[in-house]
Design a protein around this motif. Structure first.
Motif, PDB file in Angstrom:
ATOM      1  N   ILE A  34     -16.747  79.423  -9.333  1.00 51.26           N
ATOM      2  CA  ILE A  34     -18.214  79.388  -9.303  1.00 51.26           C
ATOM      3  C   ILE A  34     -18.769  78.286 -10.209  1.00 51.26           C
ATOM      4  O   ILE A  34     -18.130  77.872 -11.175  1.00 51.26           O
ATOM      5  N   THR A  35     -19.973  77.884  -9.873  1.00 49.36           N
ATOM      6  CA  THR A  35     -20.605  76.842 -10.679  1.00 49.36           C
ATOM      7  C   THR A  35     -21.304  77.450 -11.896  1.00 49.36           C
ATOM      8  O   THR A  35     -21.838  78.559 -11.829  1.00 49.36           O
ATOM      9  N   HIS A  36     -21.257  76.703 -12.998  1.00 50.51           N
ATOM     10  CA  HIS A  36     -21.945  77.140 -14.215  1.00 50.51           C
ATOM     11  C   HIS A  36     -23.455  76.971 -14.024  1.00 50.51           C
ATOM     12  O   HIS A  36     -24.232  77.880 -14.309  1.00 50.51           O
ATOM     13  N   VAL A  37     -23.814  75.775 -13.483  1.00 52.31           N
ATOM     14  CA  VAL A  37     -25.230  75.470 -13.231  1.00 52.31           C
ATOM     15  C   VAL A  37     -25.349  74.896 -11.824  1.00 52.31           C
ATOM     16  O   VAL A  37     -24.585  74.000 -11.451  1.00 52.31           O
ATOM     17  N   SER A  38     -26.317  75.392 -11.051  1.00 52.39           N
ATOM     18  CA  SER A  38     -26.520  74.885  -9.696  1.00 52.39           C
ATOM     19  C   SER A  38     -27.191  73.516  -9.714  1.00 52.39           C
ATOM     20  O   SER A  38     -28.223  73.336 -10.372  1.00 52.39           O
ATOM     21  N   ASN A  39     -26.619  72.568  -8.954  1.00 56.65           N
ATOM     22  CA  ASN A  39     -27.196  71.220  -8.930  1.00 56.65           C
ATOM     23  C   ASN A  39     -28.467  71.146  -8.100  1.00 56.65           C
ATOM     24  O   ASN A  39     -29.195  70.170  -8.175  1.00 56.65           O
ATOM     25  N   HIS A  89     -29.729  67.569   1.101  1.00 59.14           N
ATOM     26  CA  HIS A  89     -29.131  68.888   0.835  1.00 59.14           C
ATOM     27  C   HIS A  89     -28.317  68.904  -0.447  1.00 59.14           C
ATOM     28  O   HIS A  89     -27.768  69.925  -0.838  1.00 59.14           O
ATOM     29  N   HIS A  90     -28.205  67.741  -1.112  1.00 60.68           N
ATOM     30  CA  HIS A  90     -27.523  67.640  -2.402  1.00 60.68           C
ATOM     31  C   HIS A  90     -26.095  68.175  -2.344  1.00 60.68           C
ATOM     32  O   HIS A  90     -25.616  68.813  -3.292  1.00 60.68           O
ATOM     33  N   CYS A  91     -25.405  67.934  -1.247  1.00 62.96           N
ATOM     34  CA  CYS A  91     -24.027  68.422  -1.075  1.00 62.96           C
ATOM     35  C   CYS A  91     -23.943  69.932  -1.252  1.00 62.96           C
ATOM     36  O   CYS A  91     -22.961  70.449  -1.802  1.00 62.96           O
ATOM     37  N   ALA A  92     -24.988  70.619  -0.837  1.00 62.60           N
ATOM     38  CA  ALA A  92     -24.972  72.084  -0.874  1.00 62.60           C
ATOM     39  C   ALA A  92     -25.635  72.585   0.408  1.00 62.60           C
ATOM     40  O   ALA A  92     -26.613  73.332   0.370  1.00 62.60           O
ATOM     41  N   GLN A  93     -25.066  72.156   1.513  1.00 63.44           N
ATOM     42  CA  GLN A  93     -25.643  72.481   2.820  1.00 63.44           C
ATOM     43  C   GLN A  93     -25.707  73.989   3.078  1.00 63.44           C
ATOM     44  O   GLN A  93     -26.739  74.479   3.535  1.00 63.44           O
ATOM     45  N   PRO A  94     -24.634  74.742   2.765  1.00 64.39           N
ATOM     46  CA  PRO A  94     -24.720  76.193   3.000  1.00 64.39           C
ATOM     47  C   PRO A  94     -25.867  76.848   2.228  1.00 64.39           C
ATOM     48  O   PRO A  94     -26.488  77.788   2.726  1.00 64.39           O
ATOM     49  N   LEU A  95     -26.157  76.338   1.034  1.00 60.76           N
ATOM     50  CA  LEU A  95     -27.262  76.899   0.254  1.00 60.76           C
ATOM     51  C   LEU A  95     -28.594  76.628   0.956  1.00 60.76           C
ATOM     52  O   LEU A  95     -29.440  77.533   1.088  1.00 60.76           O
ATOM     53  N   CYS A  96     -28.783  75.383   1.405  1.00 60.45           N
ATOM     54  CA  CYS A  96     -30.037  75.041   2.106  1.00 60.45           C
ATOM     55  C   CYS A  96     -30.165  75.869   3.380  1.00 60.45           C
ATOM     56  O   CYS A  96     -31.252  76.368   3.692  1.00 60.45           O
ATOM     57  N   ASP A  97     -29.051  76.034   4.095  1.00 65.72           N
ATOM     58  CA  ASP A  97     -29.082  76.857   5.319  1.00 65.72           C
ATOM     59  C   ASP A  97     -29.487  78.284   4.974  1.00 65.72           C
ATOM     60  O   ASP A  97     -30.320  78.886   5.662  1.00 65.72           O
ATOM     61  N   ALA A  98     -28.903  78.824   3.901  1.00 61.20           N
ATOM     62  CA  ALA A  98     -29.198  80.217   3.519  1.00 61.20           C
ATOM     63  C   ALA A  98     -30.677  80.371   3.161  1.00 61.20           C
ATOM     64  O   ALA A  98     -31.270  81.429   3.372  1.00 61.20           O
ATOM     65  N   MET A  99     -31.274  79.295   2.632  1.00 63.49           N
ATOM     66  CA  MET A  99     -32.682  79.371   2.251  1.00 63.49           C
ATOM     67  C   MET A  99     -33.603  78.938   3.392  1.00 63.49           C
ATOM     68  O   MET A  99     -34.826  78.980   3.247  1.00 63.49           O
ATOM     69  N   GLY A 101     -28.952  64.364 -12.128  1.00 59.89           N
ATOM     70  CA  GLY A 101     -28.004  65.339 -11.593  1.00 59.89           C
ATOM     71  C   GLY A 101     -26.921  64.649 -10.774  1.00 59.89           C
ATOM     72  O   GLY A 101     -25.787  65.122 -10.688  1.00 59.89           O
ATOM     73  N   ALA A 102     -27.277  63.525 -10.163  1.00 54.31           N
ATOM     74  CA  ALA A 102     -26.296  62.777  -9.361  1.00 54.31           C
ATOM     75  C   ALA A 102     -25.395  61.955 -10.274  1.00 54.31           C
ATOM     76  O   ALA A 102     -24.172  61.987 -10.162  1.00 54.31           O
ATOM     77  N   PHE A 114     -10.019  78.155 -15.832  1.00 54.63           N
ATOM     78  CA  PHE A 114     -10.134  76.722 -15.555  1.00 54.63           C
ATOM     79  C   PHE A 114     -11.594  76.332 -15.753  1.00 54.63           C
ATOM     80  O   PHE A 114     -12.496  77.101 -15.390  1.00 54.63           O
ATOM     81  N   TYR A 115     -11.821  75.132 -16.296  1.00 57.78           N
ATOM     82  CA  TYR A 115     -13.192  74.624 -16.455  1.00 57.78           C
ATOM     83  C   TYR A 115     -13.131  73.135 -16.135  1.00 57.78           C
ATOM     84  O   TYR A 115     -12.270  72.428 -16.667  1.00 57.78           O
ATOM     85  N   VAL A 116     -14.003  72.665 -15.250  1.00 60.27           N
ATOM     86  CA  VAL A 116     -13.903  71.270 -14.807  1.00 60.27           C
ATOM     87  C   VAL A 116     -15.253  70.553 -14.960  1.00 60.27           C
ATOM     88  O   VAL A 116     -16.309  71.178 -14.868  1.00 60.27           O
ATOM     89  N   PHE A 117     -15.176  69.242 -15.220  1.00 55.64           N
ATOM     90  CA  PHE A 117     -16.415  68.451 -15.225  1.00 55.64           C
ATOM     91  C   PHE A 117     -16.125  66.976 -14.961  1.00 55.64           C
ATOM     92  O   PHE A 117     -14.965  66.558 -14.976  1.00 55.64           O
ATOM     93  N   SER A 118     -17.203  66.213 -14.708  1.00 59.34           N
ATOM     94  CA  SER A 118     -17.101  64.772 -14.414  1.00 59.34           C
ATOM     95  C   SER A 118     -17.684  63.968 -15.567  1.00 59.34           C
ATOM     96  O   SER A 118     -18.762  64.298 -16.067  1.00 59.34           O
ATOM     97  N   GLY A 119     -17.017  62.869 -15.921  1.00 56.47           N
ATOM     98  CA  GLY A 119     -17.513  62.014 -16.996  1.00 56.47           C
ATOM     99  C   GLY A 119     -18.863  61.383 -16.696  1.00 56.47           C
ATOM    100  O   GLY A 119     -19.722  61.272 -17.573  1.00 56.47           O
ATOM    101  N   HIS A 120     -19.066  60.994 -15.438  1.00 55.12           N
ATOM    102  CA  HIS A 120     -20.259  60.180 -15.134  1.00 55.12           C
ATOM    103  C   HIS A 120     -21.559  60.979 -15.216  1.00 55.12           C
ATOM    104  O   HIS A 120     -22.637  60.388 -15.263  1.00 55.12           O
ATOM    105  N   LYS A 121     -21.473  62.295 -15.242  1.00 60.58           N
ATOM    106  CA  LYS A 121     -22.706  63.095 -15.344  1.00 60.58           C
ATOM    107  C   LYS A 121     -23.054  63.383 -16.804  1.00 60.58           C
ATOM    108  O   LYS A 121     -24.062  64.011 -17.102  1.00 60.58           O
TER     109      LYS A 121
END
Ligand code: PMP
Length: 407
Positions: A171-176, A363-373, A31-32, A220-227
Motif C-alpha cells: 500500500i501507498t503511504h501517501v496518495s499521489n 489520471h496521474h498513473c492511478a486510473q483505477p482510482l479515477c474510475d472508482a471515483m 508530486g511528479a 519493505f519500504y520504497v522510494f524514488s530519489g527524484h521526488k
C-alpha cells in the motif's frame, strides 16, 4: 519558515528563476518530480569530474574513493529511514523498480496458485501492475482495499480482506492523487497480527513526512530519489534483513555473485545480492546529498510549511465557482487535486501552462482510482518546500482567468 528563510531556500534552486513564455515559472508539479538544489547538481558534477571510477572491484585510488562514496550514501539512506542496519538498503532505479524487485523475488519465494495480494484502490500503477503480473504468472488473486467517502482507506473492509491466503499487503503511504496520508503503522499492525508482511510505497511520503521504518515495523519500504530533490534514476528498497535473505536475486550479473562456474553460481551477501551490474554510484552520492539537504532544513519544518500551503491553497481554491476538491482526508499531504464544473482537466492545465504555471493533469498513473471515483482525471497542484503563498495567489488569479475563458 519565515520569508527570509524561504528566499534563501529558493536561491538554492536555480530553475525557479526560469521564465516560461516570458512569465515567472510557478512550479506546482512536485508530486511528479521535484526541482534540484545546487548542492545536488554540484555533487553530480564533482562525481564525474573528480571521483569517477567503477566501484567495488578496483584496487586503485579513484575506485576506492568512489566505492567509499557509494557505501557512505547507503549509510546516509539507512540513517534517513532509521533502518536497523545499512545492509537492508538496496539501491534501485526508483520506486517502480523496487516494487518490481519485491513482486518478482518475494513472489518466487513465497507465492503459489490460489494465494492473494492486497493493494488499495488509491495505488499508483507501479504498485498495481507488478502485482498483477505476479498474479497472472502464478494464478493468484489481487484484492483491493476500498476507500470511504472522504477518500480514506476503509480499515474495516481491509480487515475483512485479510485471510490465510493473503501473502503480502502493498500500500501507498501517501496518495499521489488525493494526498491522503494512510495510517500505515496501524495497517501494518493489522497485517502482522496474521503474519502477513507489508510493503509501503513511500514515493510521495519521504519528501514530506519523517519516516522510521523500525517504528513502523514495515517489512519493505520504497522510494524514488527524484521526488525528494535528488537525481532521476536512483531509488531505494528497504527490506528487513531476515526477509531479504530469504528472497532469490532479482537480476543476475556482475556484483551480485560470490563465485561463478558454468556449473553453478553462488550469490553475494546483502545488499549486493540485489544490485547486479554497475550501480548508479554517482546517483547514490547525489541522493545522499539531497537527503542531507532536506535534513538540514528539517522534515518537521518542511511539513509545517507545506501544511500552511495546503490549507491556504485549499481555502483560496474554494473561492472559484464550481470548484470540486478531490481528496478530503483528515490527514492530507500537500497535494490538491481538483475539477472545476464540467471543464476538462486537460484544458485547464494547457491554459495554465501558457501563464507559466506547471500543474499536472490526467489520471496521474492511478486510473483505477479515477474510475472508482467516476472522474476522467484531475488537475493536480502539488507543493514542495520552495513554494510560497505568493505563488498560490498568482495561481488563483490565473485559474480564475482560465476558468472564465473556458466557461
Ligand atoms: N508510487 C507513487 C505513489 C508515486 O507517486 C509514483 C510516481 N508518481 C510512483 C510510485 C512511481 O515512482 P517512479 O516513477 O519514480 O518509479
Amino acid at each position: 519558515m519565515n520569508k527570509q528563510e524561504l528566499e534563501l531556500i529558493r536561491a538554492d534552486f536555480p530553475i525557479l528563476q526560469e521564465k516560461i513564455y516570458n512569465k515567472d515559472l510557478i512550479y506546482f508539479d512536485n508530486g511528479a518530480t521535484t526541482q534540484k538544489p545546487r548542492a545536488v547538481v554540484e555533487k553530480i558534477e564533482e562525481g564525474y569530474y573528480h571521483l569517477n571510477a567503477n566501484i567495488h572491484r578496483g584496487v586503485h585510488y579513484l575506485s576506492q574513493k568512489a566505492t567509499e562514496a557509494h557505501e557512505d550514501a547507503r549509510t546516509t539512506v539507512a540513517e534517513f529511514l532509521h533502518a536497523a542496519n545499512r545492509e537492508e538498503i538496496i539501491f534501485t532505479r526508483g520506486t517502480t523498480e523496487a516494487i518490481n524487485l519485491v513482486a518478482s523475488s518475494f513472489g518466487e519465494a513465497f507465492c503459489k496458485a490460489g494465494d492473494e495480494v492486497v493493494v488499495s484502490v488509491m495505488e499508483h500503477h507501479s504498485n498495481i501492475v507488478p502485482w498483477q503480473m505476479l498474479c497472472e504468472r502464478k494464478g493468484m488473486k489481487l484484492r483491493v482495499i476500498p476507500m470511504t467517502e472522504n477518500t480514506e482507506l476503509d480499515l474495516d473492509a481491509y480487515r475483512l480482506l485479510l485471510n490465510s491466503r493473503t501473502r503480502i499487503v502493498s500500500i501507498t503511504h501517501v496518495s499521489n492523487v488525493l494526498g491522503t496520508v494512510n495510517p500505515v503503522a496501524e495497517m501494518i499492525k493489522i497485517a502482522h497480527a496474521q503474519n502477513i508482511p507489508v510493503l509501503i510505497d513511500g514515493a510521495q511520503a519521504v519528501p514530506h513526512i519523517p519516516v522510521n521504518v523500525v517504528e513502523l515495523d514495515a517489512d519493505f519500504y520504497v522510494f524514488s530519489g527524484h521526488k525528494i530533490y535528488g537525481p532521476t534514476g536512483i531509488g531505494v528498497l528497504y527490506g528487513k534483513e531476515k526477509l531479504l535473505n530469504q528472497l532469490p536475486p532479482y537480476q543476475g550479473g556482475g556484483e551480485m555473485i560470490a563465485t561463478v562456474t558454468f556449473e553453478k553460481t553462488t550469490y553475494n551477501e546483502l545488499p549486493f545480492k540485489f544490485e547486479a551490474g554497475t550501480p548508479d554510484y554517482i546517483g547514490s552520492t547525489a541522493l545522499a546529498e539531497a537527503l542531507r539537504y532536506v535534513q538540514n532544513i528539517g522534515l518537521e519544518n518542511i511539513a509545517s510549511h507545506e501544511h500552511e500551503l495546503l490549507e491556504y491553497g485549499t481555502q483560496r481554491l474554494m473561492e472559484i465557482e464550481g470548484m470540486r476538491i478531490i481528496g478530503t482526508a483528515e490527514n492530507k499531504s500537500a497535494v490538491i487535486s481538483f475539477l472545476v464544473g464540467n471543464i476538462h482537466p486537460y484544458d485547464l492545465g494547457m491554459l495554465l501552462d501558457k501563464l507559466g504555471i506547471a500543474v499536472r493533469t490526467g489520471h496521474h498513473c492511478a486510473q483505477p482510482l479515477c474510475d472508482a471515483m467516476g472522474i476522467p482525471g484531475t488537475v493536480r497542484a502539488s507543493f514542495a518546500l520552495y513554494n510560497t503563498k505568493e505563488e498560490i495567489d498568482a495561481f488563483i488569479t490565473a485559474l480564475k482567468r482560465v476558468v472564465g475563458m473556458l466557461q
